[in-house]
Design an enzyme around this catalytic site. Structure first.
Site, PDB file in Angstrom:
ATOM      1  N   HIS A 274       0.857  -1.319  -0.148  1.00  9.06           N
ATOM      2  CA  HIS A 274      -0.102  -0.101   0.013  1.00  9.06           C
ATOM      3  C   HIS A 274       0.912   1.164   0.117  1.00  9.06           C
ATOM      4  CE1 HIS A 274       0.499  -0.127   4.376  1.00  9.06           C
ATOM      5  NE2 HIS A 274       0.627   0.990   4.501  1.00  9.06           N
TER       6      HIS A 274
ATOM      7  N   ASP B  76       0.282  -7.439   1.459  1.00 10.55           N
ATOM      8  CA  ASP B  76       0.698  -6.240   1.655  1.00 10.55           C
ATOM      9  C   ASP B  76       2.240  -6.179   1.801  1.00 10.55           C
ATOM     10  OD1 ASP B  76       0.273  -3.497   1.750  1.00 10.55           O
ATOM     11  OD2 ASP B  76       0.255  -3.447   3.939  1.00 10.55           O
TER      12      ASP B  76
ATOM     13  N   ASN C 270       5.331   4.705   9.258  1.00  8.89           N
ATOM     14  CA  ASN C 270       6.051   3.611   9.656  1.00  8.89           C
ATOM     15  C   ASN C 270       5.859   2.714   8.698  1.00  8.89           C
ATOM     16  OD1 ASN C 270       5.839   4.766  13.007  1.00  8.89           O
ATOM     17  ND2 ASN C 270       7.772   4.061  11.956  1.00  8.89           N
ATOM     18  N   SER C 271       4.774   2.627   7.899  1.00 12.10           N
ATOM     19  CA  SER C 271       4.307   1.497   6.975  1.00 12.10           C
ATOM     20  C   SER C 271       5.347   1.060   6.109  1.00 12.10           C
ATOM     21  CB  SER C 271       3.146   1.684   6.016  1.00 12.10           C
ATOM     22  OG  SER C 271       1.992   1.927   6.747  1.00 12.10           O
TER      23      SER C 271
ATOM     24  N   LEU D 113      -7.291 -24.154  -1.770  1.00 13.44           N
ATOM     25  CA  LEU D 113      -7.861 -25.602  -1.690  1.00 13.44           C
ATOM     26  C   LEU D 113      -9.238 -25.711  -2.207  1.00 13.44           C
ATOM     27  CD1 LEU D 113      -7.311 -28.418  -0.528  1.00 13.44           C
ATOM     28  CD2 LEU D 113      -8.047 -27.580   1.634  1.00 13.44           C
ATOM     29  N   GLY D 114      -9.968 -24.560  -2.475  1.00  9.76           N
ATOM     30  CA  GLY D 114     -11.056 -24.671  -3.086  1.00  9.76           C
ATOM     31  C   GLY D 114     -12.535 -24.983  -2.149  1.00  9.76           C
TER      32      GLY D 114
ATOM     33  N   ILE E 201     -14.763 -22.314   4.703  1.00  5.54           N
ATOM     34  CA  ILE E 201     -14.556 -22.985   5.894  1.00  5.54           C
ATOM     35  C   ILE E 201     -15.362 -22.111   7.073  1.00  5.54           C
ATOM     36  CG2 ILE E 201     -12.728 -24.175   5.583  1.00  5.54           C
ATOM     37  CD1 ILE E 201     -11.009 -22.087   6.897  1.00  5.54           C
TER      38      ILE E 201
END
Length: 503
Positions: free
Chosen positions: A147, A177, A249-250, A305-306, A309
């Site tokens: 970002h 990210d 800081n990113s 994995l498709g 959950i």
């Protein structure tokens, strides 16, 4: 007051005022320095003031001195300035008195000059931002956040010796990210990389970056938690700290006491947009895996994995006969996906992947997403009261409807009042729409089922992992369950198991 989870706002847009910063919090040192470690902490490399003798039984032995760590690592940390792509100036406001004149006579509506740098140039303000990064190789590769350099037209890297070099973005991965950029230089001071798996909760860590543009700012704190799951960040097991992290800081490094980078500072949890004691770093092993793939392929590859959950609650664990709440419950299996081809079924509980335990549902996406596509994995699953092993070949992310409405007047039959449900079978068209061979539609819900959140219009596809197609079959399965029932429900495009304690 609303709490928002935001990235540490690497992009500091011109003329924008940010929230107030926060003072650093003093905490007790909960991690003993290990003199026998292979690489002794940099904090012990120089003499420190002698602390008072610890009281017998105290676990705290002193406070660290970060000066040596900073001296040996700060040259590897860089400040990143970004110039974004100029935004297109907005069109004339429809409420403008001249707008109707241009429209009525078919004259092209001009751009609003107030949105650009000058009348008629058609360009909006150029966004600018700052962030941090760190050198990972002497030939100029630098890690930062995705970002930070997103939509960047120009990236400039500034070193501690005041050199400023133009950088090019090699690639970035929004899912983790992580971004890799490069400057044309040699013999740059590169950081040492640590092992995020060996990080311990309570140990001291330090961050170096450019909060609000203040270059080479050092802040310190402790590791508050590991493997933290955040909304919309399913692939990253974040390291949570109380290190002061603010906009700018990113992309900067998180160091352990040995001066090794263990993470990339990425996000904060805040009510104000400024630091409030909760900051999150991407583990360095995740970041380096992504960087290596970007360098090799130009992009990151994540396995899939498709399956859909959901977490295992205590009630669901009881319904499926598990000894405790653990694993990831499979709510839906993508047709012809990797899991489907391997024989995984809704109602299966994934307990481990290649021997690595899945303690909670959020562990599974992280484990799978950080494996290479095409890799065969052995899944230990719980199905119908017993463990079994399923082998699946992982696909790649990026490859490759509605629930029937209730109709109380047609074929509705009460299914024993233990659940408080009135149901009817799915019609052929409804089953085809849902992609199932059979199931039930809830016409009415009361008692235990209503308390559990079942609603009219929900489709019931299975009971404790067993497919169901009639009210009588539902009643038999509920009776057999001995009071603990997990219904597989489809609502809209989502499938989930709902635990119910039968009356």
């Amino acid at each position: 007051m609303k709490i928002t989870l935001s990235r540490t706002a690497l992009a500091i847009i011109a003329a924008t005022t940010f929230g107030l910063g926060a003072t650093a919090t003093t905490v007790d040192w909960m991690h003993k320095a290990q003199a026998a470690a292979d690489s002794p902490p940099l904090l012990l490399a120089q003499a420190a003031p002698v602390a008072a003798a610890p009281v017998a039984g105290n676990l705290v032995t002193g406070l660290p001195d970060f000066t040596t760590l900073v001296d040996q690592t700060s040259a590897s940390v860089v400040n990143i300035s970004v110039v974004g792509k100029a935004a297109k100036a907005p069109a004339m406001n429809p409420n403008d008195p001249m707008y109707e004149f241009f429209r009525r006579f078919g004259i092209p509506v001009p751009q609003d000059p107030r949105g650009g740098q000058g009348p008629g140039n058609g360009q909006g303000p150029t966004p600018r931002g700052i962030g941090s990064g760190f050198v990972i190789s002497q030939d100029g590769y630098i890690l930062t956040n995705a970002h930070v350099v997103s939509e960047a037209a120009e990236v400039t890297v500034k070193f501690t010796d005041k050199r400023e070099l133009k950088a090019r973005v090699i690639g970035s991965d929004k899912r983790t990210d992580v971004a890799l950029i490069k400057v044309e230089a040699k013999n740059l001071p590169a950081v040492k990389l640590g092992n995020a798996d060996q990080v311990r909760v309570g140990e001291w860590v330090a961050a170096i970056g450019a909060p609000f543009g203040f270059e080479n700012t050092v802040t310190a704190g402790i590791v508050s938690a590991k493997s933290r799951a955040l909304p919309d960040e399913s692939l990253v097991p974040f390291i949570q700290t109380d290190v002061a992290i603010n906009p700018g800081n990113s992309g900067g490094p998180l160091f352990n006491l040995k001066g090794e980078v263990i993470g990339i500072n990425s996000q904060i949890y805040s009510r104000t947009g400024g630091f409030m004691g909760l900051s999150f770093a991407i583990p360095i092993d995740v970041a380096m895996r992504v960087a290596d793939q970007i360098k090799q392929f130009g992009r990151a590859k994540h396995a899939r994995l498709g399956i859909s959950i959901q977490p295992i609650t205590r009630d669901l664990a009881d319904s499926f006969g598990l000894d405790r709440a653990r694993g990831a419950l499979v709510a839906n299996v993508e047709k012809d996906g990797p899991a489907d081809r391997a024989g995984l079924q809704p109602g299966d509980v994934v307990l481990s992947v290649d021997g690595r335990e899945v303690a909670d549902s959020f562990d599974l996406p992280k484990v799978i997403g950080n494996l290479p596509p095409g890799k065969p994995v052995k899944l230990k699953v719980w199905r119908q009261g017993a463990e079994r092993t399923v082998t699946a070949t992982l696909g790649e992310q990026g490859e490759t409807e509605a629930v029937a409405q209730a109709d109380p007047g047609r074929d509705a039959q009460p299914a024993r009042d233990r659940l408080g449900l009135v149901v009817r079978p799915l019609t052929g068209g409804e089953a085809q729409q849902l992609g199932v061979s059979r199931g039930l539609v809830v016409s009415d819900a009361a008692g235990p089922s209503a308390q559990a959140g079942i609603q009219p219009g929900d489709a019931i596809l299975a009971v404790n992992g067993q497919p169901v197609g009639s009210a009588e079959e539902l009643a038999r399965l509920v009776e057999r369950a001995k009071g603990r029932v997990a219904l597989l429900i489809q609502r809209g495009d989502n499938r989930l198991f709902v635990p119910i304690r039968a009356g």
